[in-house]
Structure formats: structure tokens, C-alpha cells
Design a protein around this motif. Structure first.
Motif, short mmCIF file in Angstrom:
data_model
loop_
_atom_site.label_atom_id
_atom_site.label_comp_id
_atom_site.label_asym_id
_atom_site.label_seq_id
_atom_site.Cartn_x
_atom_site.Cartn_y
_atom_site.Cartn_z
N ASP A 166 0.74 -1.25 0.23
CA ASP A 166 -0.07 -0.13 0.11
C ASP A 166 0.90 1.07 0.05
OD1 ASP A 166 -2.69 1.66 0.51
OD2 ASP A 166 -2.33 1.74 2.39
N LEU A 167 2.10 1.21 0.88
CA LEU A 167 2.97 2.16 0.77
C LEU A 167 3.61 2.59 -0.09
CD1 LEU A 167 4.39 4.21 3.25
CD2 LEU A 167 5.65 3.18 2.98
N TYR A 168 3.94 1.92 -0.94
CA TYR A 168 4.80 1.96 -2.48
C TYR A 168 3.48 2.07 -3.65
CZ TYR A 168 6.73 -0.03 -7.27
OH TYR A 168 8.15 0.54 -8.07
N ARG A 169 2.57 1.53 -3.40
CA ARG A 169 1.07 2.23 -4.46
C ARG A 169 1.46 3.54 -4.15
NH1 ARG A 169 -2.47 -2.02 -2.98
NH2 ARG A 169 -0.74 -4.00 -4.14
N ARG A 170 1.08 3.76 -2.91
CA ARG A 170 0.88 5.67 -2.93
C ARG A 170 1.81 6.77 -2.79
NH1 ARG A 170 -0.27 6.43 2.93
NH2 ARG A 170 0.26 4.18 3.28
N ARG A 171 3.41 5.54 -2.48
CA ARG A 171 4.32 6.43 -3.31
C ARG A 171 4.56 6.72 -4.64
NH1 ARG A 171 9.15 4.94 0.36
NH2 ARG A 171 8.81 6.12 2.52
N HIS A 172 4.20 5.40 -5.33
CA HIS A 172 4.53 5.82 -6.83
C HIS A 172 3.16 5.95 -8.04
CE1 HIS A 172 8.68 4.68 -6.26
NE2 HIS A 172 8.16 3.51 -5.57
N ASN A 173 2.68 6.60 -7.42
CA ASN A 173 1.50 7.37 -7.45
C ASN A 173 0.34 5.77 -8.02
OD1 ASN A 173 -1.08 7.83 -7.33
ND2 ASN A 173 -0.62 10.18 -9.20
N ILE A 174 -0.01 4.17 -7.98
CA ILE A 174 0.04 3.14 -8.62
C ILE A 174 -1.31 2.98 -7.81
CG2 ILE A 174 0.04 1.30 -9.00
CD1 ILE A 174 3.24 1.60 -8.85
N ARG A 175 -2.38 3.25 -8.59
CA ARG A 175 -4.09 2.27 -8.16
C ARG A 175 -4.36 1.22 -9.12
NH1 ARG A 175 -4.51 7.59 -8.03
NH2 ARG A 175 -5.46 7.91 -5.89
N THR A 180 -7.06 9.87 -12.88
CA THR A 180 -6.28 10.21 -11.48
C THR A 180 -4.79 10.49 -11.69
OG1 THR A 180 -5.54 7.69 -12.16
CG2 THR A 180 -6.54 7.54 -10.36
N HIS A 181 -4.39 10.70 -12.85
CA HIS A 181 -3.17 11.28 -12.91
C HIS A 181 -1.86 10.47 -12.18
CE1 HIS A 181 -5.09 15.04 -14.41
NE2 HIS A 181 -5.60 15.32 -13.12
N GLY A 182 -2.46 9.34 -12.84
CA GLY A 182 -0.91 8.04 -12.12
C GLY A 182 -1.13 6.79 -13.32
N GLU A 183 -0.79 5.62 -13.01
CA GLU A 183 -0.32 4.18 -13.25
C GLU A 183 -1.91 3.15 -11.81
OE1 GLU A 183 2.40 0.45 -13.22
OE2 GLU A 183 2.71 2.21 -12.90
N VAL A 184 -2.50 3.04 -13.27
CA VAL A 184 -3.86 2.69 -13.53
C VAL A 184 -3.38 1.13 -13.65
CG1 VAL A 184 -6.14 1.86 -13.49
CG2 VAL A 184 -5.35 4.12 -12.97
N ARG A 185 -3.15 -0.20 -12.64
CA ARG A 185 -3.13 -1.52 -13.28
C ARG A 185 -3.80 -2.14 -13.37
NH1 ARG A 185 2.62 -2.63 -9.55
NH2 ARG A 185 3.49 -1.36 -10.81
N LEU A 186 -4.79 -3.03 -14.28
CA LEU A 186 -6.50 -2.82 -14.42
C LEU A 186 -6.57 -4.91 -14.37
CD1 LEU A 186 -8.98 -1.66 -15.26
CD2 LEU A 186 -9.14 -2.72 -17.81
N ALA A 187 -6.72 -5.49 -13.37
CA ALA A 187 -7.63 -6.51 -13.40
C ALA A 187 -8.66 -6.82 -14.18
CB ALA A 187 -7.34 -7.70 -12.26
N ARG A 188 -8.45 -8.09 -14.62
CA ARG A 188 -9.96 -8.15 -15.26
C ARG A 188 -10.67 -10.00 -14.76
NH1 ARG A 188 -8.57 -7.79 -21.34
NH2 ARG A 188 -6.47 -7.55 -21.18
N ARG A 241 -14.53 -0.98 -10.45
CA ARG A 241 -14.23 -0.37 -9.13
C ARG A 241 -12.19 -0.40 -8.98
NH1 ARG A 241 -16.13 -2.81 -4.39
NH2 ARG A 241 -17.62 -4.57 -5.44
N MET A 242 -11.98 0.78 -8.64
CA MET A 242 -11.18 0.93 -8.52
C MET A 242 -10.73 2.14 -6.66
SD MET A 242 -8.23 3.40 -10.27
CE MET A 242 -9.61 5.41 -10.32
N ASP A 243 -10.07 2.11 -5.69
CA ASP A 243 -10.73 2.27 -4.42
C ASP A 243 -11.48 2.47 -4.13
OD1 ASP A 243 -7.63 3.54 -5.22
OD2 ASP A 243 -8.15 4.99 -5.73
#
Length: 184
Positions: free
Chosen positions: A99-108, A134-142, A155-157
Motif C-alpha cells: 500500500d505504501l509503495y503504491r501511494r509513493r508511486h501513484n499506482i492504483r 487519477t493522473h497516475g498509473e492504473v493496473r487493471l485486472a480483468r 472498481r477502483m479504490d
């Protein structure tokens, strides 16, 4: 101490340590893999929680379950956790670190659920639309769930967009069911 407080402090230490060593991304990937192993393998948890098994043996079991050498940052971190007898919190520490890594690197992380498999082009459009908001990276799971009948659920956040046919039918049933029956 509280579980969340312990986990977040150790996760912050792992983040700082791995960033200082220059292998923060590798550590993140390894931690995500260990979370999956931890969830699936009950015997791994049993060994980690056992008071009879020594620290070196626990570390060897983790190495063996991992299947390849761990990064120096992660191995040093696990040694620290074992030395301080905090292995019961390891799972929570790993989650806090990701969670901390994603927040630091703006990953959702987002989830797109559809009734039928969708092509990469559609998924890419959904991902780009989310990234522009979001102005960041989004990793999409299907995920495919035929019970949706049609449409999709995104669903995101804390955002949920339910544009499925099943949800529309449920809403329609609820609206029609609330009105009293008129007998003419």
C-alpha cells in the motif's frame, strides 16, 4: 501495540531500506509474490508461527517457498522481523508495504468485471480513462462473471461503477415491487 501500527512502522522501514539499496521495485514484486504464497500455503504459515522452529529454519522455508533468491533488502527485513519475534505480523507488514509503495508511486489497482471476455483494446480504453482521472498509473485486472448478463462492473479504490444488466434488472425489480398492486 496495535497490529496496524506495528505493520505500518515495519513497512515504512522496509520501504526506506529497499529504496536506499536501490531495489524497491524488486522488493515490491517479491512482497506481492510472498503475499500470494502466504495466502495459499497453510503449511508456510504453520512453520512461521511455530515457536519450535528456529529463525534460520523459518528463513530457509521462506526461501524454499519463494523458489529463487530473495533480494538483499527483503531477506534482511525478514531476518529483522524474525529476530524481534514479529512473524505473526508479517502478512500485515507486507500488505502495508504494498500500500505504501503504491501511494509513493501513484499506482492504483482496478478491477474490471464483465459478462464475457473483452479484448485488450477495450480494457486499454478503460485503463486510460481511469489514468486520466487519477493522473497516475492504473493496473487493471480483468474478471469474467457470466451472471452479470451484460455490461461491466468497474472498481477502483472507493469508486464502484456498476453498469451491468443484472444490476439494472435488480433495480427495476425493486422499483416495480414497491408499488401497490391495483385491482381494477
Amino acid at each position: 501495540m496495535y497490529t496496524g501500527l506495528i505493520a505500518s512502522r515495519y513497512a515504512s522501514a522496509l520501504a526506506e531500506f529497499s529504496a536506499a539499496n536501490g531495489d524497491e521495485e524488486r522488493t515490491y514484486d517479491e512482497v506481492r509474490r510472498l503475499i500470494g504464497l502466504y495466502r495459499r500455503d497453510r503449511s508456510l504459515r504453520d512453520v512461521l508461527f511455530s515457536p519450535v522452529v528456529g529463525d534460520e529454519a523459518k528463513l530457509e522455508v521462506l526461501r524454499g517457498a519463494f523458489g529463487r533468491p530473495m533480494s538483499a533488502s527483503l531477506e534482511g527485513f525478514v531476518r529483522l522481523v524474525l529476530r524481534h519475534r514479529r512473524e505473526h505480523y508479517l502478512y500485515f507488514m507486507f500488505y502495508s508495504f504494498t500500500d505504501l509503495y503504491r501511494r509513493r508511486h501513484n499506482i492504483r489497482e482496478a478491477l474490471l468485471v464483465t459478462a464475457a471476455p473483452v479484448d485488450d483494446r477495450f480494457a486499454g480504453r478503460v485503463c486510460r480513462a481511469a489514468e486520466s482521472r487519477t493522473h497516475g498509473e492504473v493496473r487493471l485486472a480483468r474478471e469474467v462473471r457470466p451472471e452479470l448478463i451484460g455490461g461491466f462492473v468497474f472498481r477502483m479504490d472507493d469508486v464502484l461503477i456498476d453498469a451491468s444488466v443484472a444490476a439494472q434488472l435488480k433495480l427495476l425489480r425493486r422499483k416495480l415491487g414497491c408499488k401497490p398492486n391495483r385491482i381494477v
